[in-house]
Write a protein that holds these residues in place. Structure first.
Motif, PDB file in Angstrom:
ATOM      1  N   ALA A 198       7.835   5.479   4.063  1.00  0.00           N
ATOM      2  CA  ALA A 198       8.643   6.873   4.581  1.00  0.00           C
ATOM      3  C   ALA A 198       7.547   7.937   4.513  1.00  0.00           C
ATOM      4  CB  ALA A 198       9.396   6.955   3.161  1.00  0.00           C
ATOM      5  N   LEU A 199       6.796   7.882   3.575  1.00  0.00           N
ATOM      6  CA  LEU A 199       5.628   9.154   3.639  1.00  0.00           C
ATOM      7  C   LEU A 199       4.792   9.050   4.738  1.00  0.00           C
ATOM      8  CD1 LEU A 199       4.471  11.457   2.046  1.00  0.00           C
ATOM      9  CD2 LEU A 199       3.264   9.753   0.627  1.00  0.00           C
ATOM     10  N   MET A 200       4.248   7.710   5.018  1.00  0.00           N
ATOM     11  CA  MET A 200       3.259   7.521   6.116  1.00  0.00           C
ATOM     12  C   MET A 200       4.166   8.011   7.445  1.00  0.00           C
ATOM     13  SD  MET A 200       0.322   6.641   5.567  1.00  0.00           S
ATOM     14  CE  MET A 200      -0.999   5.310   4.907  1.00  0.00           C
ATOM     15  N   ARG A 201       5.234   7.792   7.640  1.00  0.00           N
ATOM     16  CA  ARG A 201       6.085   7.968   8.848  1.00  0.00           C
ATOM     17  C   ARG A 201       6.257   9.462   8.906  1.00  0.00           C
ATOM     18  NH1 ARG A 201       8.326   3.987  11.700  1.00  0.00           N
ATOM     19  NH2 ARG A 201       8.299   1.908  10.643  1.00  0.00           N
ATOM     20  N   HIS A 202       6.347  10.230   8.034  1.00  0.00           N
ATOM     21  CA  HIS A 202       6.671  11.684   7.602  1.00  0.00           C
ATOM     22  C   HIS A 202       5.495  12.346   8.142  1.00  0.00           C
ATOM     23  CE1 HIS A 202       7.765  15.580   6.407  1.00  0.00           C
ATOM     24  NE2 HIS A 202       6.663  15.698   5.742  1.00  0.00           N
ATOM     25  N   LEU A 203       4.431  11.930   7.727  1.00  0.00           N
ATOM     26  CA  LEU A 203       2.930  12.303   7.997  1.00  0.00           C
ATOM     27  C   LEU A 203       2.356  12.042   9.378  1.00  0.00           C
ATOM     28  CD1 LEU A 203       1.244  11.922   4.514  1.00  0.00           C
ATOM     29  CD2 LEU A 203       2.150  14.094   5.386  1.00  0.00           C
ATOM     30  N   GLY A 204       3.136  11.474   9.873  1.00  0.00           N
ATOM     31  CA  GLY A 204       2.596  10.829  11.428  1.00  0.00           C
ATOM     32  C   GLY A 204       1.231   9.988  11.299  1.00  0.00           C
ATOM     33  N   LEU A 205       1.145   9.233  10.207  1.00  0.00           N
ATOM     34  CA  LEU A 205      -0.055   8.256  10.194  1.00  0.00           C
ATOM     35  C   LEU A 205       0.318   6.838  10.570  1.00  0.00           C
ATOM     36  CD1 LEU A 205      -0.883   9.832   6.510  1.00  0.00           C
ATOM     37  CD2 LEU A 205      -2.249  10.162   8.619  1.00  0.00           C
ATOM     38  N   ALA A 206      -0.548   6.176  11.348  1.00  0.00           N
ATOM     39  CA  ALA A 206      -0.065   4.813  11.800  1.00  0.00           C
ATOM     40  C   ALA A 206      -1.184   4.106  10.677  1.00  0.00           C
ATOM     41  CB  ALA A 206      -0.955   4.839  13.117  1.00  0.00           C
ATOM     42  N   TYR A 207      -0.682   2.789  10.112  1.00  0.00           N
ATOM     43  CA  TYR A 207      -1.204   2.029   9.270  1.00  0.00           C
ATOM     44  C   TYR A 207      -0.659   0.781   9.309  1.00  0.00           C
ATOM     45  CZ  TYR A 207       3.342   1.635   6.770  1.00  0.00           C
ATOM     46  OH  TYR A 207       4.402   1.227   6.302  1.00  0.00           O
ATOM     47  N   GLY A 208      -1.488  -0.065   8.747  1.00  0.00           N
ATOM     48  CA  GLY A 208      -1.209  -1.577   8.726  1.00  0.00           C
ATOM     49  C   GLY A 208      -1.006  -1.943   7.034  1.00  0.00           C
ATOM     50  N   THR A 209      -0.793  -3.185   6.926  1.00  0.00           N
ATOM     51  CA  THR A 209      -0.557  -3.850   5.748  1.00  0.00           C
ATOM     52  C   THR A 209      -1.502  -5.217   5.916  1.00  0.00           C
ATOM     53  OG1 THR A 209       1.669  -2.765   5.327  1.00  0.00           O
ATOM     54  CG2 THR A 209       1.148  -4.606   3.875  1.00  0.00           C
ATOM     55  N   GLU A 210      -2.281  -5.381   5.087  1.00  0.00           N
ATOM     56  CA  GLU A 210      -3.171  -6.685   4.801  1.00  0.00           C
ATOM     57  C   GLU A 210      -3.094  -7.446   3.702  1.00  0.00           C
ATOM     58  OE1 GLU A 210      -6.934  -5.718   6.067  1.00  0.00           O
ATOM     59  OE2 GLU A 210      -6.407  -4.553   8.081  1.00  0.00           O
ATOM     60  N   THR A 211      -2.958  -8.707   3.698  1.00  0.00           N
ATOM     61  CA  THR A 211      -3.067  -9.371   2.565  1.00  0.00           C
ATOM     62  C   THR A 211      -4.683  -9.515   1.922  1.00  0.00           C
ATOM     63  OG1 THR A 211      -1.331 -10.998   3.193  1.00  0.00           O
ATOM     64  CG2 THR A 211      -3.048 -11.659   1.491  1.00  0.00           C
ATOM     65  N   ALA A 212      -4.945  -9.328   0.789  1.00  0.00           N
ATOM     66  CA  ALA A 212      -6.228  -8.728   0.369  1.00  0.00           C
ATOM     67  C   ALA A 212      -6.318  -9.551  -0.971  1.00  0.00           C
ATOM     68  CB  ALA A 212      -6.333  -7.462   0.051  1.00  0.00           C
ATOM     69  N   SER A 213      -7.590  -9.758  -1.420  1.00  0.00           N
ATOM     70  CA  SER A 213      -7.959 -10.221  -2.610  1.00  0.00           C
ATOM     71  C   SER A 213      -9.119  -9.366  -3.235  1.00  0.00           C
ATOM     72  CB  SER A 213      -8.441 -11.825  -2.598  1.00  0.00           C
ATOM     73  OG  SER A 213      -9.479 -11.706  -1.751  1.00  0.00           O
ATOM     74  N   ASP A 214      -9.148  -9.496  -4.755  1.00  0.00           N
ATOM     75  CA  ASP A 214     -10.215  -8.656  -5.400  1.00  0.00           C
ATOM     76  C   ASP A 214     -11.668  -9.136  -5.025  1.00  0.00           C
ATOM     77  OD1 ASP A 214      -8.639  -6.845  -6.438  1.00  0.00           O
ATOM     78  OD2 ASP A 214      -7.894  -8.014  -7.739  1.00  0.00           O
ATOM     79  N   PRO A 215     -12.695  -8.191  -5.074  1.00  0.00           N
ATOM     80  CA  PRO A 215     -13.988  -8.738  -4.824  1.00  0.00           C
ATOM     81  C   PRO A 215     -14.855  -9.507  -5.698  1.00  0.00           C
ATOM     82  CG  PRO A 215     -14.006  -6.501  -5.199  1.00  0.00           C
ATOM     83  CD  PRO A 215     -12.512  -6.760  -5.354  1.00  0.00           C
ATOM     84  N   PHE A 216     -14.323 -10.507  -6.173  1.00  0.00           N
ATOM     85  CA  PHE A 216     -14.894 -11.556  -7.370  1.00  0.00           C
ATOM     86  C   PHE A 216     -16.464 -11.574  -7.033  1.00  0.00           C
ATOM     87  CE2 PHE A 216     -10.458 -12.441  -7.586  1.00  0.00           C
ATOM     88  CZ  PHE A 216     -10.119 -12.158  -8.834  1.00  0.00           C
ATOM     89  N   PHE A 217     -17.294 -11.550  -8.087  1.00  0.00           N
ATOM     90  CA  PHE A 217     -18.689 -11.736  -8.117  1.00  0.00           C
ATOM     91  C   PHE A 217     -18.808 -13.262  -7.707  1.00  0.00           C
ATOM     92  CE2 PHE A 217     -22.626 -12.897 -10.006  1.00  0.00           C
ATOM     93  CZ  PHE A 217     -23.653 -11.999  -9.165  1.00  0.00           C
ATOM     94  N   ASP A 218     -18.118 -14.065  -8.409  1.00  0.00           N
ATOM     95  CA  ASP A 218     -18.399 -15.523  -7.889  1.00  0.00           C
ATOM     96  C   ASP A 218     -17.048 -16.109  -7.504  1.00  0.00           C
ATOM     97  OD1 ASP A 218     -18.502 -18.313  -7.993  1.00  0.00           O
ATOM     98  OD2 ASP A 218     -19.277 -18.401 -10.188  1.00  0.00           O
TER      99      ASP A 218
END
Length: 267
Positions: free
Chosen positions: A160-180
């Protein structure tokens, strides 16, 4: 990030817009300091999983102070004669779990928190990525179902906020940057992803994180007889500021857009 030419007021407007979105009782908000005891940092498991990102607060050993006061010793990049006094907070929500250690909750709850956080970034620094940054989070503690529902509601609020601000965005599956990447925790995070990122122009500006009962079990935080499940909707404030600067150019235009959203939420 230094906030000049009206951008401090943009940040205040952004935080008000986010707080309006999540509609929490003012008593459910807390601001944390950035210092974590070294034992607590170890208990969180952060150093084991992310040693490359860990930041420490250090002091010069008393035996070396005289040499520094005389100019006989100087700090340099490779200087190592220091005492580790504390660790620096890498994520705002960690202090919620530390503060509730051993507690039995009488009901599910959502807590809003904000803190200046630190990570020794191993990637190039820019307007979106810094060693120190402000993290604002909305954390749910309760059942597995409610913790996941909190994330779905958070995703809808961000949309809702992104649409109001006119910001195009995406959603991605992610994982934390583990050292090992071969550890059991790292492998599990890839096999059963629990993190989604809101991405603008290649930059993750928010994240939706489901921790299952990891913190509830580790710190003995229970709802009834079961360890609580936790989830958080997190905002990198400086990343949002960089995104707003790209979108609107001038602070006045960004502030007006945010205030317009606030008015719409209140209507």
């Amino acid at each position: 990030m230094d906030l000049v030419d009206g951008w401090y007021h943009v940040r205040m407007a952004l935080e008000r817009a986010l707080d309006d979105l999540f509609a929490l009782d003012p008593r459910a908000f807390v601001e944390f300091d950035s210092v974590v005891g070294t034992e607590d940092m170890e208990a969180l498991g952060y150093v084991r999983n992310f040693p490359h990102l860990t930041c420490l607060m250090c002091s010069l050993p008393p035996a070396r102070l005289g040499a520094f006061s005389k100019g006989e010793e100087r700090l340099s990049r490779g200087y190592q004669a220091v005492d580790v006094d504390f660790a620096l907070l890498p994520a705002a929500c960690y202090k919620i779990y530390l503060g509730l250690r051993g507690r039995r909750l009488d009901a599910e709850r959502v807590v809003g928190c904000i803190a200046k956080c630190f990570r020794h970034e191993d990637k190039p620094l820019d307007a979106y990525r810094a060693v120190n940054f402000t993290m604002k989070e909305y954390v749910h503690l309760g059942s597995a179902q409610a913790a996941q529902a909190h994330l779905e509601a958070g995703a809808a609020r961000i949309d809702a906020l992104m649409r109001h601000l006119g910001l195009a965005y995406g959603t991605e599956t992610a994982s934390d940057p583990f050292f090992d990447a071969t550890t059991s925790v790292a492998v599990m995070s890839r096999l059963m992803p629990t993190k989604r990122e809101i991405v603008y122009d290649g930059h993750a500006v928010s994240s939706l994180n489901y921790h299952r009962n990891y913190f509830g079990d580790k710190f003995d935080i229970r709802l009834g007889e079961e360890p609580v499940h936790t989830s958080c909707v997190a905002f990198g404030i400086e990343r949002w500021m960089a995104m707003l600067a790209e979108r609107f150019g001038e602070a006045a235009a960004a502030e007006e857009a945010l205030r317009g959203f606030e008015a719409g939420q209140a209507a």
